[in-house]
Write an enzyme that holds these catalytic residues in place. Structure first.
Site, PDB file in Angstrom:
ATOM      1  N   GLY A 377       0.814  -1.203   0.000  1.00 43.67           N
ATOM      2  CA  GLY A 377       0.000   0.000   0.000  1.00 43.67           C
ATOM      3  C   GLY A 377       0.846   1.250   0.000  1.00 43.67           C
ATOM      4  O   GLY A 377       2.084   1.192   0.124  1.00 43.67           O
ATOM      5  N   PRO A 378       0.210   2.413  -0.109  1.00 39.34           N
ATOM      6  CA  PRO A 378       0.943   3.681  -0.148  1.00 39.34           C
ATOM      7  C   PRO A 378       1.712   3.936   1.150  1.00 39.34           C
ATOM      8  O   PRO A 378       1.341   3.429   2.215  1.00 39.34           O
ATOM      9  CB  PRO A 378      -0.169   4.730  -0.339  1.00 39.34           C
ATOM     10  CG  PRO A 378      -1.365   3.975  -0.792  1.00 39.34           C
ATOM     11  CD  PRO A 378      -1.252   2.597  -0.231  1.00 39.34           C
ATOM     12  N   GLY A 380       2.829   5.625   4.514  1.00 32.92           N
ATOM     13  CA  GLY A 380       2.041   6.303   5.536  1.00 32.92           C
ATOM     14  C   GLY A 380       0.685   5.674   5.764  1.00 32.92           C
ATOM     15  O   GLY A 380      -0.141   6.222   6.514  1.00 32.92           O
ATOM     16  N   GLY A 382       0.061   2.780   7.284  1.00 32.85           N
ATOM     17  CA  GLY A 382      -0.056   2.098   8.571  1.00 32.85           C
ATOM     18  C   GLY A 382       0.630   0.752   8.630  1.00 32.85           C
ATOM     19  O   GLY A 382       0.497   0.012   9.607  1.00 32.85           O
ATOM     20  N   GLU A 509      10.925  -5.256   4.182  1.00 31.07           N
ATOM     21  CA  GLU A 509      11.616  -5.160   2.889  1.00 31.07           C
ATOM     22  C   GLU A 509      13.122  -5.215   3.073  1.00 31.07           C
ATOM     23  O   GLU A 509      13.852  -4.240   2.867  1.00 31.07           O
ATOM     24  CB  GLU A 509      11.199  -3.878   2.168  1.00 31.07           C
ATOM     25  CG  GLU A 509      11.575  -3.849   0.693  1.00 31.07           C
ATOM     26  CD  GLU A 509      10.961  -4.996  -0.103  1.00 31.07           C
ATOM     27  OE1 GLU A 509      11.523  -6.111  -0.038  1.00 31.07           O
ATOM     28  OE2 GLU A 509       9.940  -4.802  -0.764  1.00 31.07           O
TER      29      GLU A 509
END
Length: 586
Positions: A377-378, A380, A382, A509
Site C-alpha cells: 500500500g501507499p 504512511g 499504517g 523489505e
C-alpha cells in the site's frame, strides 16, 4: 521532564523528594556516621587553632612560651589535616556510591521503558539525565554537603567560644550577619535560578551534539556542515549569554561580601586595639578573634554555594524522579506460551499515536501457521504500525491481537518477543564483534559454540566473508556496524534470526537498499529462513511478494483488499495500478 521555563525555588517538598531519592540508594548509614564524625573532629581541631594561636602569642608576650606549646600547635594542625582528609574521602565515597546506584537505577529503568516513551524524548536528553543530573546530585553529597555540615558546626562552635571569650566583641562581629543576608539573599536566588537555566540548556545542547555526531555521515553527505555550524553557534551563544548573566550576579555579590567582611575586620581590629590598649583583652585574644572572623567567612560562602547547588539538585531530582516514576513494560508479567503452530489473528484492531488521529481503523485478518503474509500500500498507510503492534511496542486502542484463541497480552513480553525474528531494511547492529551481534539478546550467549555460530552464518550466506576477516567471529564491526557493507550487515542480522529460531518472522523489505549481488544472496538466505515459519513482510516492491499466501493492501489506515497477487489484480484497482507500474519498471 521539567523544562527551563518551569524554574522554581526549592521547597520542603523538593528537599523531601531529594532525601527520599538518596535513601532509596541504600547508602551505608555506618559510612555516613563515620563521615560526619570525621567532620565533627575536623571542625573541633579547626576551632582549636585560633585558641592555640592565642596561647602562643600570649605565651611569648608574657615569657611563658615553651616547646610544649609549639608541639601542641603543630599537633593540632596535623590532626586537622588527618581528620579532614579522612572525612572528605569517606563522604566522597558515599557520593560516588550514591551516583553509581542512581545511574544503575536509571539505566535499568530506561532499558525497560516502552517505545512510546522514546517517541516523546530525545535520546541525548535521556542520556543527560543519567550522566549530568546524577553528577549534580553526587557533587551536592560529596562536596557541598560536607562543607555545609562543617560550616554549621564551625559557626555554632565559634559563637560559643567567642561569647565565652568576649561577648562585647562578639556582638560587634554579629552585626554583619543580618546585613550580609539582606544584601546577598536576593542575588543568591537569582544566581540559583540562572544556574538551573544553565543546567537545562546544557542538557539540551548535549543532546543536540550527540544526535549530530551519531548522524555524522548524513551531515557530511548532505554538506550540512554550515547549517550545523550555525545551529551549534546559536546554542553556544545562548549558553554564553546565560553564563554572562550568572557572572554579572557573581560580579555584584562577591565584592559586596568582600567589602562587608573587610569592613567588619577593620572595625574589629580598631575596636579590639582599643580594648587591648585598655587592658580589657590580650593581643592573643584579638588575633584569635580575627582568625575566627576568617573562619566565619568560609561557612557563609559555603552556605551560599550549598543552597545554589541544592537548587540545581532539586531540578535534577525532579528529572531523575520523573524517569523512575515512568511505567515500565511488564516484561515478566503473563504466561510463557509457545505460539508455534498457532494462527495470528487481528480482530478489529484500531490504533492512534495521538488522540483523534487514528492510524489504523478496525483491521481484521488471520495469518495461518507457515503462511507468508505481505502488507502493501501507499507510504504512511499504517504498515509499519502493524509491525509495531505485533512487536507489542504499543497496545491497540481497541480490538485484539490473538495467538490462536489467546490474547497476546496474556503472554509475557519476554516469551512473546523471544519467538519473533525481525529483519529490517535498516540492518541495525550494535557496536562490538560479529559474535556479539549474532548472539545479541540471547540468554547464555557465552555458551553458544563456535560451530553453531558458523552454521547459522553459513545458512545466512555470511560464512564466506566472515572467514576473510582477521578476527573472524571476534572481528569488531564498528559503531552501528559501519565497518561492514549493507549486504554484510543484513546477512549478520539474518544469521541472528536463524540462531533465535523464531516461530514468527517479520521482514521490513529486507533487500530494498541492497545492490543486485547482495540482494541475490540475502534473498536466498531469507527464503531459507522463512521455511516453516509464519512470515510477515512489508513490501515496498511488489515483485518480492507476488508469491505471498496473502497480500493485505493498507491505505489510510484501512484494509481495502486481501488475497493472493492474482486475486488482487482482478479485484483491487489501486493494487493493479501499483503492480503495473512497478512490475513493468522491473
Amino acid at each position: 521532564m521539567q523544562k527551563s521555563s518551569e524554574l522554581k525555588t526549592p521547597t520542603k517538598n523538593d528537599l523531601k523528594k531529594f532525601t527520599q531519592l538518596i535513601w532509596s540508594t541504600n547508602i551505608s548509614k555506618g559510612l555516613i556516621a563515620i563521615g560526619l564524625a570525621g567532620s565533627l573532629l575536623t571542625t573541633f581541631t579547626q576551632l582549636m587553632i585560633p585558641l592555640a594561636t592565642q596561647q602562643f602569642i600570649d605565651g611569648i608576650e608574657f615569657d611563658q612560651f615553651g616547646p610544649w606549646l609549639a608541639a601542641l600547635i603543630v599537633g593540632i594542625f596535623i590532626f586537622q589535616v588527618i581528620f579532614n582528609g579522612f572525612s572528605n574521602y569517606v563522604l566522597h565515597k558515599i557520593g560516588q556510591r550514591v551516583v553509581a546506584s542512581l545511574r544503575s537505577f536509571l539505566w535499568n529503568k530506561v532499558i525497560k521503558l516502552p517505545v512510546s516513551y522514546f517517541d516523546q524524548y530525545a535520546s541525548g536528553e535521556v542520556v543527560s539525565r543519567i550522566t549530568n543530573d546524577t553528577t549534580i546530585v553526587q557533587n551536592l553529597i560529596s562536596s557541598f554537603f560536607p562543607q555545609f555540615i562543617n560550616g554549621i558546626l564551625s559557626l555554632f562552635g565559634i559563637f560559643i567560644i567567642l561569647v565565652l571569650m568576649d561577648w562585647q566583641m562578639t556582638l560587634v562581629m554579629l552585626t554583619a550577619v543580618p546585613l550580609a543576608l539582606m544584601l546577598t539573599r536576593p542575588l543568591g536566588k537569582k544566581i540559583a535560578k540562572v544556574s538551573r537555566e544553565m543546567q537545562d540548556e546544557t542538557a539540551s545542547f548535549s543532546g543536540k551534539i550527540q544526535q549530530t555526531i551519531a548522524e555524522i555521515r548524513l551531515m557530511k553527505s548532505s554538506t550540512a556542515e554550515g547549517y550545523e555550524q550555525l545551529k551549534g553557534e546559536k546554542d553556544i551563544e545562548k549558553l554564553y549569554t546565560i553564563g554572562l548573566k550568572e557572572g554579572k550576579y557573581m560580579a555584584i555579590i562577591s565584592p559586596l561580601i568582600y567589602t562587608l567582611m573587610m569592613g567588619v575586620m577593620v572595625f574589629v581590629i580598631g575596636y579590639g586595639g582599643v580594648r587591648v590598649a585598655r587592658g580589657q583583652m590580650t593581643t592573643g585574644q584579638l588575633v584569635a578573634f580575627l582568625l575566627y572572623l576568617f573562619q566565619i567567612i568560609f561557612p557563609i560562602i559555603t552556605f551560599m554555594n550549598f543552597f545554589m547547588q541544592m537548587q540545581k539538585a532539586a531540578g535534577a531530582t525532579d528529572r531523575i524522579s520523573s524517569i523512575l516514576e515512568e511505567k515500565e513494560e511488564a516484561e515478566e508479567q503473563g504466561e510463557d506460551r509457545s505460539i508455534a503452530d498457532l494462527p495470528i489473528i487481528f480482530d478489529q484492531v484500531s490504533f492512534s499515536y495521538e488522540p483523534e488521529k487514528e492510524v489504523l481503523k478496525s483491521i481484521s485478518f488471520e495469518a495461518l501457521p507457515g503462511e507468508k503474509v505481505a502488507f502493501a500500500g501507499p507510504s504512511g498507510g499504517g504498515k509499519s504500525t502493524l509491525f509495531a503492534l505485533l512487536e507489542r511496542f504499543y497496545t491497540p486502542d481497541s480490538g485484539e491481537i490473538r495467538a490462536g484463541e489467546v490474547s497476546i497480552e496474556i503472554i509475557s513480553l519476554n516469551s512473546w518477543r523471544s519467538q519473533i525474528g525481525y529483519v529490517s531494511q535498516e540492518n541495525a547492529m550494535m557496536s562490538g564483534t560479529i559474535r556479539s551481534n549474532v548472539c545479541y539478546g540471547l540468554p547464555d550467549a557465552d555458551k553458544i559454540s563456535d560451530e553453531r555460530l558458523w552454521e547459522v552464518l553459513e545458512m545466512a550466506y555470511a560464512k564466506e566473508f566472515v572467514e576473510q576477516f582477521p578476527g573472524k567471529l571476534d572481528e569488531p564491526v564498528g559503531e552501528r556496524g559501519l565497518k561492514l557493507s549493507g549486504g554484510q550487515r543484513q546477512r549478520i542480522n539474518i544469521a541472528r534470526a536463524f540462531l533465535r529460531d523464531p516461530n514468527i518472522l517479520m521482514m521490513d523489505e529486507a533487500t530494498a537498499s541492497l545492490d543486485s549481488q547482495s540482494e541475490e544472496k540475502v534473498s536466498s538466505a531469507l527464503k531459507n529462513l522463512m521455511k516453516g515459519r509464519t512470515t510477515f513482510v512489508i513490501a515496498h516492491r511488489l515483485s518480492t511478494i507476488v508469491d505471498a499466501d496473502k497480500i493485505l493492501f493498507i491505505e489510510n489506515g484501512q484494509l481495502t483488499g486481501i488475497g493472493k497477487h492474482e486475486e488482487l489484480m482482478k479485484t483491487h484497482p489501486l493494487y493493479k495500478s501499483f503492480a503495473h507500474q512497478q512490475l513493468a519498471d522491473e
